[in-house]
Design a protein around this motif. Structure first.
Motif, short mmCIF file in Angstrom:
data_model
loop_
_atom_site.label_atom_id
_atom_site.label_comp_id
_atom_site.label_asym_id
_atom_site.label_seq_id
_atom_site.Cartn_x
_atom_site.Cartn_y
_atom_site.Cartn_z
N UNK A 28 0.82 -1.21 0.00
CA UNK A 28 0.00 0.00 0.00
C UNK A 28 0.85 1.26 0.00
N UNK A 29 2.00 1.21 0.67
CA UNK A 29 2.82 2.41 0.78
C UNK A 29 3.66 2.65 -0.46
N UNK A 30 3.74 1.66 -1.33
CA UNK A 30 4.66 1.86 -2.45
C UNK A 30 3.98 1.99 -3.80
N UNK A 31 2.84 1.30 -4.00
CA UNK A 31 2.32 1.26 -5.36
C UNK A 31 0.85 0.90 -5.36
N UNK A 56 2.03 1.65 -9.98
CA UNK A 56 2.30 3.07 -9.95
C UNK A 56 2.59 3.49 -8.51
N UNK A 57 3.54 4.45 -8.36
CA UNK A 57 3.90 4.95 -7.03
C UNK A 57 2.78 5.81 -6.46
N UNK A 58 2.64 5.80 -5.12
CA UNK A 58 1.67 6.64 -4.42
C UNK A 58 2.41 7.56 -3.47
N UNK A 59 1.97 8.78 -3.42
CA UNK A 59 2.54 9.72 -2.45
C UNK A 59 1.87 9.51 -1.11
N UNK A 105 -3.01 8.50 2.16
CA UNK A 105 -3.94 8.86 3.23
C UNK A 105 -5.37 8.93 2.73
N UNK A 106 -5.56 9.16 1.43
CA UNK A 106 -6.91 9.26 0.87
C UNK A 106 -7.46 7.90 0.46
#
Length: 493
Positions: free
Chosen positions: A19-22, A30-33, A38-39
């Motif tokens: 979850x923290x990476x993609x 795809x990467x997640x900020x 948080x959303x």
């Protein structure tokens, strides 16, 4: 327990990394900020939970000698659909509960979706799209039952672990497969037989199943009343100006008896249950009915009676009951025992249920506990109203099952109740207010062997009498015709 914790932590860690990476898309990961993370919301496909021996949800926590059992649960947060046939389900044959039998023995077991094609509900009431026929049998539209599936919500596996906090003494003492909700029709057997079967349906059931109160009706077989000594009638009469007592003479050749026609009797059943090891029948007590019985129909309507003599004459007479004579409101309290092999259709409408195997008697989390058993510290002191999963295999359903309107397929013989009817009818007829006044001509005619017809219909009102008791067994029910769970003409597949 350490392995369970390790598995739990590993799944959480793996989920966190992913979850923290993609996230997945048609173009790949795809990467997640942090803000995107948080959303994001979601739900795990699987869940793990643990109920400790001291947890308030642990029903074993206060049971003396068995209060050190924890429960590990692995759940699937999903709805499953299932359509299945099992030719012969046998579990726990021989073994712990004795040779010569099985804990669970069901022939021709089928699971599918609930009926969807009739114009009646399970009680035979006309409603749009009720799913049942007028007798309460399951009815299906389209391709029939085989085209439907049972819906099983949030299935799970659960383990009962004794001494869960001790690596050296922990022990698995139980396992169960269950679900939070089940919407399905469960059938047992292929044919709605007129008598118990040894090759079809439920042969033996170790488990807990409650049934809701319901109603029904049966027709009775015709009979002949008043021809045996235990069916002797008595009452009061006034003839030729004299008050006299009379009693029937069943042994006399002039006593033809009174024909009892077939009548329809409605009844209501209280809630009842099947609970115990290797049960073969369901017993229902206090089935209440009220019956009206015509006494002026059929080929026989004559009693020979003995009177208090007048000057040593007019001691006997033949009496016929006037048209319209009847017994009204006879209350019946019926004890009814039905072979489980004659109960075929079990609708499950949102109820939970489980199949378990345990080394010792257990209260699984969420089991039904009768109010009278709350706070008890010994399972041996619990009533039959509570769901204690007994050692061996066990099948249980959380909520009461509605069997629908119980209509008897064939007339039932109720002649065993005739002696009680005679006693109650005599008590009514011996009341002073029920004295029969015979016309002089009719009374004189009896001296010459002429049958006297009572001047008015004899109405015997027993609605306030104590109920007569009757025992019945194995009544074929119209609404227990099982529907095939196959396409085409096959009866089992």
């Amino acid at each position: 327990m350490r392995r369970f914790k390790s598995l739990h932590f590993a799944m959480l860690a793996l989920g966190s990394v992913c979850l923290n990476s993609a996230y997945a898309s048609s173009e790949g990961l795809q990467s997640l900020s942090d803000s995107e993370m948080s959303a994001a919301t979601g739900q795990a496909l699987m869940s793990l939970s643990y109920i400790s021996p001291t947890d308030s949800a642990n029903l074993m926590r206060n049971i003396s000698g068995s209060n050190n059992i924890g429960f590990y649960k692995l759940g699937l947060e999903a709805e499953l659909e299932l359509n299945a046939n099992i030719k012969n389900l046998q579990l726990g044959c021989g073994g712990q509960n004795g040779v010569g039998g099985c804990d669970i023995d069901i022939k021709n077991l089928a699971l599918s979706g609930l009926p969807n094609g009739g114009n009646y509900d399970i009680n035979g009431n006309a409603v749009p799209n009720g799913g049942y026929d007028i007798d309460g049998n399951p009815a299906y539209s389209g391709d029939g039952r085989a085209a439907t599936s049972a819906k099983i919500s949030n299935p799970f596996l659960e383990f009962a672990i004794k001494n869960p906090n001790s690596a050296s003494t922990r022990e698995v003492v139980g396992f169960r497969a269950s679900a939070e909700k089940i919407n399905a029709l469960l059938t047992a057997g292929l044919t709605n037989n007129a008598s118990p079967s040894t090759t079809d349906g439920i042969q033996s059931l170790s488990g807990f199943m409650r049934f809701s109160p319901t109603t029904g009706e049966v027709t009775t077989t015709p009979g002949l009343f008043g021809k045996t000594n235990d069916q002797r009638l008595s009452g009061k009469l006034n003839a030729l100006g004299f008050d006299r007592d009379w009693v029937s003479d069943p042994a006399s050749s002039d006593t033809l008896g009174i024909s009892i026609p077939s009548v329809t009797a409605g009844f209501s059943t209280p809630a009842f249950q099947v609970n115990g090891k290797r049960q073969t029948a369901a017993r229902i007590d206090n089935v209440m009915a009220s019956v009206d019985i015509p006494l002026d129909q059929g080929p026989n309507n004559q009693l020979k009676v003995d009177f208090d003599c007048i000057l040593f004459v007019a001691c006997k007479a033949k009496i016929k009951l006037k048209e319209g004579s009847r017994i009204e409101g006879l209350p019946l309290n019926v004890s009814f025992e039905q072979s489980l092999s004659m109960i075929h259709n079990i609708p499950l409408t949102g109820t939970g249920g489980y199949l378990s195997l345990q080394l010792q008697d257990l209260l699984w989390p969420g089991n039904y506990i009768d109010g009278a058993d709350i706070g008890k510290t010994s399972l041996s002191n619990f009533t039959q109203a509570s769901d204690i999963a007994r050692a061996g295999w066990w099948m249980s359903f959380a909520d009461p099952v509605n069997l629908g309107l119980l209509k008897g397929q064939n007339p039932v013989d109720v002649s065993a109740v005739y002696p009680q009817v005679a006693t109650k009818a005599s008590a009514f007829l011996n009341q002073e207010s029920q004295r029969v006044y015979a016309p002089p001509g009719a009374a004189l005619g009896t001296l010459f062997g002429i049958t006297m017809t009572t001047p008015n219909p004899i109405i015997i009102d027993l609605s306030d009498a104590a109920p007569a008791t009757l025992s019945l067994s194995n009544v074929q029910l119209k609404n227990q015709v099982p529907k095939s769970n196959c396409y085409g003409t096959l009866t089992f597949c």
